[in-house]
Design a protein around this motif. Structure first.
Motif, PDB file in Angstrom:
ATOM      1  N   ILE A  16       0.851  -1.186   0.000  1.00 61.29           N
ATOM      2  CA  ILE A  16       0.000   0.000   0.000  1.00 61.29           C
ATOM      3  C   ILE A  16       0.893   1.244   0.000  1.00 61.29           C
ATOM      4  N   PRO A  17       0.958   1.971  -1.115  1.00 59.05           N
ATOM      5  CA  PRO A  17       1.685   3.238  -1.114  1.00 59.05           C
ATOM      6  C   PRO A  17       0.800   4.324  -0.498  1.00 59.05           C
ATOM      7  N   VAL A  18       1.378   5.154   0.374  1.00 58.54           N
ATOM      8  CA  VAL A  18       0.596   6.203   1.031  1.00 58.54           C
ATOM      9  C   VAL A  18       1.344   7.528   0.993  1.00 58.54           C
ATOM     10  N   PHE A  19       0.556   8.606   1.030  1.00 60.44           N
ATOM     11  CA  PHE A  19       1.136   9.949   1.116  1.00 60.44           C
ATOM     12  C   PHE A  19       0.088  10.916   1.665  1.00 60.44           C
ATOM     13  N   ASN A  20       0.307  11.377   2.885  1.00 55.05           N
ATOM     14  CA  ASN A  20      -0.489  12.440   3.507  1.00 55.05           C
ATOM     15  C   ASN A  20      -1.994  12.196   3.572  1.00 55.05           C
ATOM     16  N   LYS A  21      -2.397  10.992   3.724  1.00 54.25           N
ATOM     17  CA  LYS A  21      -3.821  10.684   3.892  1.00 54.25           C
ATOM     18  C   LYS A  21      -3.966   9.694   5.032  1.00 54.25           C
ATOM     19  N   VAL A  22      -3.585  10.111   6.240  1.00 57.56           N
ATOM     20  CA  VAL A  22      -3.551   9.193   7.376  1.00 57.56           C
ATOM     21  C   VAL A  22      -4.912   8.553   7.633  1.00 57.56           C
ATOM     22  N   GLU A  23      -5.993   9.302   7.461  1.00 57.03           N
ATOM     23  CA  GLU A  23      -7.310   8.725   7.733  1.00 57.03           C
ATOM     24  C   GLU A  23      -7.649   7.635   6.717  1.00 57.03           C
ATOM     25  N   LEU A  24      -7.312   7.838   5.455  1.00 55.65           N
ATOM     26  CA  LEU A  24      -7.538   6.795   4.451  1.00 55.65           C
ATOM     27  C   LEU A  24      -6.668   5.571   4.730  1.00 55.65           C
ATOM     28  N   THR A  25      -5.456   5.786   5.170  1.00 56.06           N
ATOM     29  CA  THR A  25      -4.560   4.682   5.525  1.00 56.06           C
ATOM     30  C   THR A  25      -5.145   3.895   6.689  1.00 56.06           C
ATOM     31  N   ARG A  26      -5.640   4.591   7.684  1.00 54.14           N
ATOM     32  CA  ARG A  26      -6.259   3.951   8.858  1.00 54.14           C
ATOM     33  C   ARG A  26      -7.455   3.090   8.443  1.00 54.14           C
ATOM     34  N   VAL A  27      -8.319   3.653   7.599  1.00 57.58           N
ATOM     35  CA  VAL A  27      -9.509   2.928   7.136  1.00 57.58           C
ATOM     36  C   VAL A  27      -9.107   1.703   6.310  1.00 57.58           C
ATOM     37  N   SER A  52       3.897  14.313   5.377  1.00 60.72           N
ATOM     38  CA  SER A  52       4.152  15.366   6.353  1.00 60.72           C
ATOM     39  C   SER A  52       3.006  15.502   7.352  1.00 60.72           C
ATOM     40  N   ASP A  53       1.988  14.637   7.225  1.00 55.85           N
ATOM     41  CA  ASP A  53       0.895  14.636   8.199  1.00 55.85           C
ATOM     42  C   ASP A  53       1.218  13.607   9.292  1.00 55.85           C
ATOM     43  N   ALA A  54       0.223  13.072   9.941  1.00 53.87           N
ATOM     44  CA  ALA A  54       0.430  12.136  11.051  1.00 53.87           C
ATOM     45  C   ALA A  54       0.609  10.684  10.597  1.00 53.87           C
ATOM     46  N   THR A  55       0.826  10.467   9.313  1.00 50.19           N
ATOM     47  CA  THR A  55       0.956   9.101   8.790  1.00 50.19           C
ATOM     48  C   THR A  55       2.095   8.345   9.455  1.00 50.19           C
ATOM     49  N   SER A  56       3.256   8.950   9.560  1.00 50.71           N
ATOM     50  CA  SER A  56       4.412   8.251  10.141  1.00 50.71           C
ATOM     51  C   SER A  56       4.137   7.794  11.562  1.00 50.71           C
ATOM     52  N   GLU A  57       3.576   8.674  12.372  1.00 48.77           N
ATOM     53  CA  GLU A  57       3.272   8.328  13.757  1.00 48.77           C
ATOM     54  C   GLU A  57       2.229   7.215  13.825  1.00 48.77           C
ATOM     55  N   PHE A  58       1.205   7.305  12.976  1.00 42.40           N
ATOM     56  CA  PHE A  58       0.181   6.267  12.944  1.00 42.40           C
ATOM     57  C   PHE A  58       0.787   4.912  12.586  1.00 42.40           C
ATOM     58  N   LEU A  59       1.653   4.887  11.579  1.00 39.70           N
ATOM     59  CA  LEU A  59       2.241   3.613  11.151  1.00 39.70           C
ATOM     60  C   LEU A  59       3.150   3.022  12.224  1.00 39.70           C
TER      61      LEU A  59
END
Length: 65
Positions: A16-27, A52-59
């Motif tokens: 799963i490639p992600v970039f600045n969409k922490v809520e979509l990644t969470r879902v 640059s959002d909270a994605t890194s911390e969430f992961l």
């Protein structure tokens, strides 16, 4: 014969490639957890493209569970 102390090689890898969409990644990860069978040995690889959002911390937290 396999060694029971070695991790099993997954039958399926989901990338799963992600970039600045922490809520979509969470879902997305929650949906995979709910809908993926435990009968298949699978793994998820999340590739964060320098969010640059909270994605890194969430992961980091998600990896602990």
């Amino acid at each position: 014969m396999t060694n029971p102390t070695e991790p099993a090689i997954p039958d399926l890898t989901i990338v799963i490639p992600v970039f600045n969409k922490v809520e979509l990644t969470r879902v997305c990860l929650a949906s995979l957890d709910r809908h993926t069978t435990r009968r298949v040995n699978w793994e998820v690889v999340v590739v964060d493209n320098a969010s640059s959002d909270a994605t890194s911390e969430f992961l980091i937290e998600a990896q602990k569970t």
